[in-house]
Scaffold this motif. Sequence first.
Motif, PDB file in Angstrom:
ATOM      1  N   ARG A  95       0.878  -1.037   0.040  1.00 26.96           N
ATOM      2  CA  ARG A  95       0.034  -0.096   0.076  1.00 26.96           C
ATOM      3  C   ARG A  95       1.027   1.362  -0.176  1.00 26.96           C
ATOM      4  NH1 ARG A  95      -5.245  -0.973   2.364  1.00 26.96           N
ATOM      5  NH2 ARG A  95      -5.348   1.140   3.122  1.00 26.96           N
ATOM      6  N   GLN A  96       0.461   2.301  -0.890  1.00 25.15           N
ATOM      7  CA  GLN A  96       1.133   3.684  -0.463  1.00 25.15           C
ATOM      8  C   GLN A  96       0.769   4.159   0.854  1.00 25.15           C
ATOM      9  OE1 GLN A  96      -0.335   6.728  -2.822  1.00 25.15           O
ATOM     10  NE2 GLN A  96       1.709   7.522  -3.627  1.00 25.15           N
ATOM     11  N   ALA A  97       1.509   4.854   1.597  1.00 26.29           N
ATOM     12  CA  ALA A  97       1.275   5.215   2.794  1.00 26.29           C
ATOM     13  C   ALA A  97       2.083   6.605   2.994  1.00 26.29           C
ATOM     14  CB  ALA A  97       1.877   4.067   3.622  1.00 26.29           C
ATOM     15  N   VAL A  98       1.490   7.167   3.920  1.00 28.27           N
ATOM     16  CA  VAL A  98       2.446   8.488   4.608  1.00 28.27           C
ATOM     17  C   VAL A  98       2.899   8.043   5.804  1.00 28.27           C
ATOM     18  CG1 VAL A  98       1.887  10.695   5.896  1.00 28.27           C
ATOM     19  CG2 VAL A  98       0.676  10.311   3.708  1.00 28.27           C
ATOM     20  N   LEU A  99       4.215   8.207   6.117  1.00 28.89           N
ATOM     21  CA  LEU A  99       5.029   7.820   7.195  1.00 28.89           C
ATOM     22  C   LEU A  99       5.315   9.137   7.838  1.00 28.89           C
ATOM     23  CD1 LEU A  99       7.758   5.443   5.679  1.00 28.89           C
ATOM     24  CD2 LEU A  99       5.282   4.935   6.299  1.00 28.89           C
ATOM     25  N   ARG A 100       4.683   9.390   9.297  1.00 31.94           N
ATOM     26  CA  ARG A 100       4.606  10.860   9.822  1.00 31.94           C
ATOM     27  C   ARG A 100       5.462  10.548  11.236  1.00 31.94           C
ATOM     28  NH1 ARG A 100      -0.963  13.454  11.682  1.00 31.94           N
ATOM     29  NH2 ARG A 100      -1.622  13.255   9.388  1.00 31.94           N
ATOM     30  N   PRO A 101       6.622  11.056  11.154  1.00 25.59           N
ATOM     31  CA  PRO A 101       7.598  10.837  12.437  1.00 25.59           C
ATOM     32  C   PRO A 101       7.094  11.929  13.417  1.00 25.59           C
ATOM     33  CG  PRO A 101       8.889  11.704  10.589  1.00 25.59           C
ATOM     34  CD  PRO A 101       7.472  11.579  10.034  1.00 25.59           C
ATOM     35  N   TYR A 102       7.504  11.385  14.660  1.00 22.17           N
ATOM     36  CA  TYR A 102       7.278  12.483  15.828  1.00 22.17           C
ATOM     37  C   TYR A 102       8.436  12.274  16.614  1.00 22.17           C
ATOM     38  CZ  TYR A 102       2.311  12.482  14.626  1.00 22.17           C
ATOM     39  OH  TYR A 102       1.014  12.758  14.053  1.00 22.17           O
ATOM     40  N   ASP A 103       8.818  13.197  17.483  1.00 25.05           N
ATOM     41  CA  ASP A 103       9.933  13.242  18.151  1.00 25.05           C
ATOM     42  C   ASP A 103       9.230  12.715  19.808  1.00 25.05           C
ATOM     43  OD1 ASP A 103       9.026  15.310  19.804  1.00 25.05           O
ATOM     44  OD2 ASP A 103      10.493  16.849  19.055  1.00 25.05           O
TER      45      ASP A 103
END
Length: 153
Positions: A95-103
């Motif tokens: 699947r295409q995906a958004v990868l959203r990082p957080y600190d």
Amino acid sequence: MNAELRYEAVPDSELDRIRCNNFDDFGNAVVSRTSGGGEPLRCCLTVAGAGEQIALVAHRPTESGGPYAEVGPVFVHVVDCSGPAEGFPIDFRDRQAVLRPYDAAGQMLDGVVAEPGTSETELKRLFEDPAVDTVQVRNVVAGCWNFTVRRQG
Ligand SMILES: [Zn+2]
């Protein structure tokens, strides 16, 4: 650095509560429906097969709160399921995906759109940055949360 990663679904304690109360944590009734197939399930990180009993409930994937702690809709199995398997969820690989990082303080860092088949590699790359504490994998169009990734241990 090649960190071992952990892939987190909706926690068991929350799923138990939702299935027991027949309401999610935000006051929405659990309405069972029969899957037509293809819904991403956040209880076991699989894609639903046609005929499975599922429900759309609200979930907040960020336990710590804060302005980035969004509440959003997720599909789950209505009854107890086996939970997620170890490792990257296979059904989400293509699947295409958004990868959203957080600190660690819950602030959002620069995310990426991963093309089908590249999420695992892109996640490993994101975690090479020591500032990245967690990464949320989300749907591209609707933005809905699929699962959270963090370093093992
Ligand atoms: Zn499930």
